[in-house]
Design an enzyme around this catalytic site. Structure first.
Site, PDB file in Angstrom:
ATOM      1  N   HIS A  13       2.750 -10.257  -9.315  1.00  0.00           N
ATOM      2  CA  HIS A  13       4.191 -10.478  -9.584  1.00  0.00           C
ATOM      3  C   HIS A  13       4.964  -9.403  -8.825  1.00  0.00           C
ATOM      4  O   HIS A  13       5.846  -9.351  -8.167  1.00  0.00           O
ATOM      5  CB  HIS A  13       4.768 -10.567 -11.118  1.00  0.00           C
ATOM      6  CG  HIS A  13       6.170 -10.600 -11.163  1.00  0.00           C
ATOM      7  ND1 HIS A  13       7.136  -9.608 -11.427  1.00  0.00           N
ATOM      8  CD2 HIS A  13       6.996 -11.850 -11.018  1.00  0.00           C
ATOM      9  CE1 HIS A  13       8.165  -9.794 -11.304  1.00  0.00           C
ATOM     10  NE2 HIS A  13       8.222 -11.155 -11.252  1.00  0.00           N
ATOM     11  N   SER A  14       4.417  -8.077  -9.125  1.00  0.00           N
ATOM     12  CA  SER A  14       4.875  -6.983  -8.403  1.00  0.00           C
ATOM     13  C   SER A  14       4.121  -5.716  -8.569  1.00  0.00           C
ATOM     14  O   SER A  14       3.018  -5.945  -9.057  1.00  0.00           O
ATOM     15  CB  SER A  14       6.361  -6.617  -9.042  1.00  0.00           C
ATOM     16  OG  SER A  14       6.142  -5.894 -10.150  1.00  0.00           O
ATOM     17  N   SER A  20      18.473  -7.867  -9.633  1.00  0.00           N
ATOM     18  CA  SER A  20      17.397  -8.035 -10.628  1.00  0.00           C
ATOM     19  C   SER A  20      17.453  -8.972 -11.525  1.00  0.00           C
ATOM     20  O   SER A  20      16.417  -9.773 -11.785  1.00  0.00           O
ATOM     21  CB  SER A  20      17.008  -6.769 -10.896  1.00  0.00           C
ATOM     22  OG  SER A  20      16.638  -5.816  -9.965  1.00  0.00           O
ATOM     23  N   GLU A  76       0.978  -1.273  -0.079  1.00  0.00           N
ATOM     24  CA  GLU A  76      -0.067   0.184  -0.014  1.00  0.00           C
ATOM     25  C   GLU A  76       0.948   1.210   0.070  1.00  0.00           C
ATOM     26  O   GLU A  76       0.626   2.287  -0.457  1.00  0.00           O
ATOM     27  CB  GLU A  76      -0.972   0.027   1.283  1.00  0.00           C
ATOM     28  CG  GLU A  76      -2.035  -1.234   1.184  1.00  0.00           C
ATOM     29  CD  GLU A  76      -2.983  -0.880  -0.002  1.00  0.00           C
ATOM     30  OE1 GLU A  76      -3.235   0.430  -0.630  1.00  0.00           O
ATOM     31  OE2 GLU A  76      -3.145  -2.198  -0.564  1.00  0.00           O
TER      32      GLU A  76
END
Length: 435
Positions: free
Chosen positions: A324-325, A195, A109
């Site tokens: 996923h993200s 990443s 959030e």
């Protein structure tokens, strides 16, 4: 004499047949000679027998690799598979899973409100974290992908450290250089996350080989998703580890989706576990939503690594309940009812059933813990948000022992730019730069 006759036979073969067919017939003759005493293939790298009927291996007809599980409806299915964990350990598993779940909700959030730049949740996969982390030695080296925050929770990475990293503030151990959720901690033997997919896998094989040579009694664990297994680095890592007998656990979280790509579009074989056998390493497939099954499998895998110096592949079958993200909207490629059907199989709910039946947890404890954990997370969140940014000079440090002239020039230009536009770069937002 036998050798002479053999070569003589080959010579006659060469002289009596047309040139175009000589090599084929002679190779055939040699193969017959090599297998006449024992009618089994002796080709390097195979363990097979001859057959005399043309039969192809049809993967669709082969029985799937079984899934190991321990818990069902809060009960241990087989007494022999009971991990016999004490109350404190099991309660810690549950509390760490729910703490991670609450932290995910708050930070997700936070990103949606524009307070941090990026986030990835761990919804549905908490059992793979706690089950595996609990089975390891705290000094075993961890290579994560980016959805293993629970391993750090288990090892004692603090809420302040999580928040500082996601905010990239002055106390972030990465000095603000990494995206959020790219954790790393030498104190917790957790290599900083990268990443790009699968880059950690060959690194893990190399580190495990070093452990083998050092004879330090430790192993390496390398987490990756089934999507990362499609990268070339994954195949190189598995092959190196197998051929060099490296003490590494390759832990695949098969959660059904590589970002937006479902497994049926990623590969045709029987999951990732089938590749372990192909590379010649011991392999097991487990129910990733069963924290005890994950614990037992990881514990046994670690014993193999440490005692036999061999790699092991674990495929934990689970499901990615969240997006996923924060850069992903999973409603674009899967139905809500699919997600909901997996949400009821949550590893948290399954462990709670076990705790209830053991009398180790109740609703009052649940309420108190959720209130306390949320309070602790919000306090760490508020502190991290108020802290200053790292010193901008860190953009140029920690690569060279002495900053080279070309980087020094860039640093000086950066300082001049910041000083020229103070309205865009408020000095009080960062740690003080050197003059």
């Amino acid at each position: 004499m036998a050798t002479t006759r053999c070569f003589g036979g080959l010579y006659r073969c060469l002289t009596k047949v047309p040139r175009s067919t000589r090599s084929i017939r002679c190779i055939h003759s040699a193969a017959v000679l090599r297998t006449s005493e024992n009618d089994r293939p002796n080709f390097p790298g195979s363990r097979s027998k001859f057959i005399h009927k043309c039969e192809f291996i049809v993967p669709e007809n082969a029985e799937g690799i079984p899934v190991y599980r321990v818990l069902r409806n809060g009960d241990i299915i087989s007494e022999s598979e009971d991990p016999k964990l004490d109350k404190d350990t099991v309660v810690k598993m549950y509390k760490d899973m729910t703490l991670l779940n609450t932290m995910d909700h708050i930070l997700y959030e936070s990103q949606r409100q524009g307070r941090i730049s990026f986030y990835m949740t761990n919804y549905g996969e908490e059992g793979t974290h706690m089950g595996s982390a609990a089975a390891l030695d705290p000094k075993d080296l961890v290579y994560g992908q980016y959805r293993e925050a629970g391993v750090l929770v288990w090892r004692g990475f603090t809420l302040d450290q999580f928040m500082d990293q996601c905010y990239g503030n002055m106390y972030d151990m990465g000095k603000g250089r990494q995206m959020p959720v790219h954790y790393g901690s030498s104190d917790h033997h957790f290599v900083t996350i990268s990443s790009p997919l699968a880059t950690q896998m060959p690194q893990a094989s190399g580190a495990a080989y070093a452990f083998k040579r050092a004879k330090n009694g430790l192993c390496v664990i390398c987490y990756f998703g089934e999507g990362a297994a499609s990268e070339g680095d994954a195949h190189a890592a598995l092959n190196f580890a197998a051929t060099l007998d490296c003490p590494v656990i390759f832990f695949c979280r098969n959660n059904g989706y590589a970002i937006s790509t479902p497994v049926e579009d990623q590969y045709r074989g029987d999951g990732i576990a089938s590749r372990g056998a192909g590379y010649g390493m011991m392999t097991i497939r487990v129910d990733g939503n069963d924290v005890f099954a994950v614990y037992n499998a990881t514990k046994a895998a670690r014993e193999i690594c440490v005692n036999e110096n061999k790699p092991v592949l674990i495929e934990a079958m689970t499901y990615r309940v969240g997006h996923h993200s924060t850069s992903d909207d999973s409603s674009m490629y899967r139905q809500l009812n699919e997600v909901q059907s997996w949400d009821v199989q949550s590893p948290i709910l399954r462990l709670r059933q076990y705790l209830d039946k053991q009398g180790w947890w109740d609703d009052n404890q649940e309420i108190q813990w959720k209130e306390q954990s949320k309070k602790d997370i919000m306090e760490a969140f508020a502190k991290a948000e108020k802290r200053k940014r790292p010193n901008p000079e860190f953009l140029f440090t920690d690569v060279y022992d002495d900053v080279p002239p070309h980087l020094q020039k860039q640093m000086d230009e950066m300082k001049q730019h910041v000083a020229k536009y103070p309205q865009h770069y408020p000095v009080d937002a960062h740690n003080k730069m050197s003059s």
